[in-house]
Design an enzyme around this catalytic site. Structure first.
Site, PDB file in Angstrom:
ATOM      1  N   SER A 144       1.892  -5.075   1.564  1.00 17.02           N
ATOM      2  CA  SER A 144       1.913  -4.711   0.457  1.00 17.02           C
ATOM      3  C   SER A 144       1.621  -5.631  -0.764  1.00 17.02           C
ATOM      4  CB  SER A 144       3.522  -4.405   0.016  1.00 17.02           C
ATOM      5  OG  SER A 144       3.832  -3.825  -1.363  1.00 17.02           O
ATOM      6  N   TYR A 157      12.627  -4.882   1.169  1.00 13.35           N
ATOM      7  CA  TYR A 157      11.250  -4.858   1.396  1.00 13.35           C
ATOM      8  C   TYR A 157      10.473  -5.797   1.030  1.00 13.35           C
ATOM      9  CZ  TYR A 157       7.196  -1.653   0.321  1.00 13.35           C
ATOM     10  OH  TYR A 157       5.730  -1.463   0.518  1.00 13.35           O
TER      11      TYR A 157
END
Ligand SMILES: NC(=O)c1ccc[n+]([C@@H]2O[C@H](COP(=O)([O-])OP(=O)(O)OC[C@H]3O[C@@H](n4cnc5c(N)ncnc54)[C@H](O)[C@@H]3O)[C@@H](O)[C@H]2O)c1
Length: 264
Positions: A144, A157
């Site tokens: 990401s 995350y």
């Protein structure tokens, strides 16, 4: 001829979102694809819609027995494995002080442990056929932009995606130094229109950072200098490139597909 003619792929978290689009693009480029996910009905429907070059297997990426079964299934049903896409992930978050250790570990177990287990269990099968292709076998890890720059409010995350970035490089070096033809690269998407992004927009509303979903999406869109969020096809195109011989000289690299978000 498609860029992936004759290849066999396993894509995790492929019932919907990015994984479903990556599986679709791979089939369009000539690959056979085993889609896996914990969402059984959605996964089976997504695979059915792709025709007879696709199949579905229920698979929780945190479960080692499920990995063994998924690798056995791709061998039995397709005859081997050339490409693994470690795509399954969740984006739950919250302030660090409000996050239980259990919640933190739940995110990292899917986003990071799942990628480790993918390498561990799928690489031996990929190695068997890697000599067939100019670019060898390919493992693609979906990280990401949050694996490149910090994002507040999603500590587990961000930590897991940063770790996936360097796990990718460690694995790439290990295979290359051992003379094995398995390339490993990561993709770093920015906000992309999938159910995960819808849920992120919902959380912005819940936490009072945006008055409604439309404003939340406008806020997220404005983070991208290019003027829009990503769409799943943006990431699927990147995955096709990294899976194919077009990227034969790339390993241990990070492909940033983020509309300029992290260039600021
Ligand atoms: N959408 C975005 O804005 C965005 C941005 C950057 C990175 N990513 C990454 O892209 C990947 C795909 O995200 P998405 O947006 O398509 O999300 P999504 O929620 O739409 O899809 C994720 C899929 O993973 C599956 N999954 C969750 N836990 C699993 C488990 N334990 N085992 C197997 N499958 C599991 C879900 O069932 C779902 O089908 C994720 O790794 C995510 O972190 C997404």
């Amino acid at each position: 001829m498609g860029l992936l003619e004759g290849r066999i792929a396993l894509v995790t978290g492929a019932a919907r979102g990015l994984g479903a689009e990556i599986a679709k693009a791979f089939v369009e480029e000539g690959a056979g694809v085993l889609l896996t996910d914990v969402l059984e009905e959605d996964g089976a429907a997504t695979a059915r819609a792709l025709g007879n070059k696709a199949a579905f297997q229920k698979h929780d990426v945190t479960n080692e027995d499920d990995w063994r079964a998924a690798v056995a299934a791709v061998k039995d049903q397709f005859g081997g494995l050339d490409i693994l896409v470690n795509n399954a992930g969740i984006a739950e978050g919250g302030r660090i002080e409000d996050t239980s250790l259990e919640d933190f570990r739940r995110v990292t177990s899917i986003n990071l442990d799942g990628v480790f287990l993918g390498h561990k269990h799928a690489a031996p099968l990929i190695r068997e056929r890697a000599g067939k292709w100019e670019g060898g076998g390919a493992i693609i890890n979906i990280s990401s932009v949050a694996g490149l720059i910090g994002l507040g409010g999603v500590p587990a995350y961000t930590a897991s995606k940063g770790a996936v970035r360097l796990l990718t490089k460690s694995a790439a070096l290990e295979y290359a130094q051992n003379g094995e033809k398995i390339r490993v690269n990561s993709i770093h998407p920015a906000f992309t229109e999938t159910p995960m992004m819808e849920s992120t927009a919902g959380k912005l509303v819940e936490s009072g950072l945006a008055p409604d979903a439309e404003e939340a999406k406008a806020f997220l869109t404005a983070l991208h200098p290019i003027g829009r969020m990503g769409v799943p096809r943006d990431m699927a195109n990147a995955a096709v490139f990294l899976a194919s011989d077009e990227s034969a000289f790339m390993t241990g690299s990070e492909l940033v597909v983020d509309g300029g978000l992290s260039a600021r």
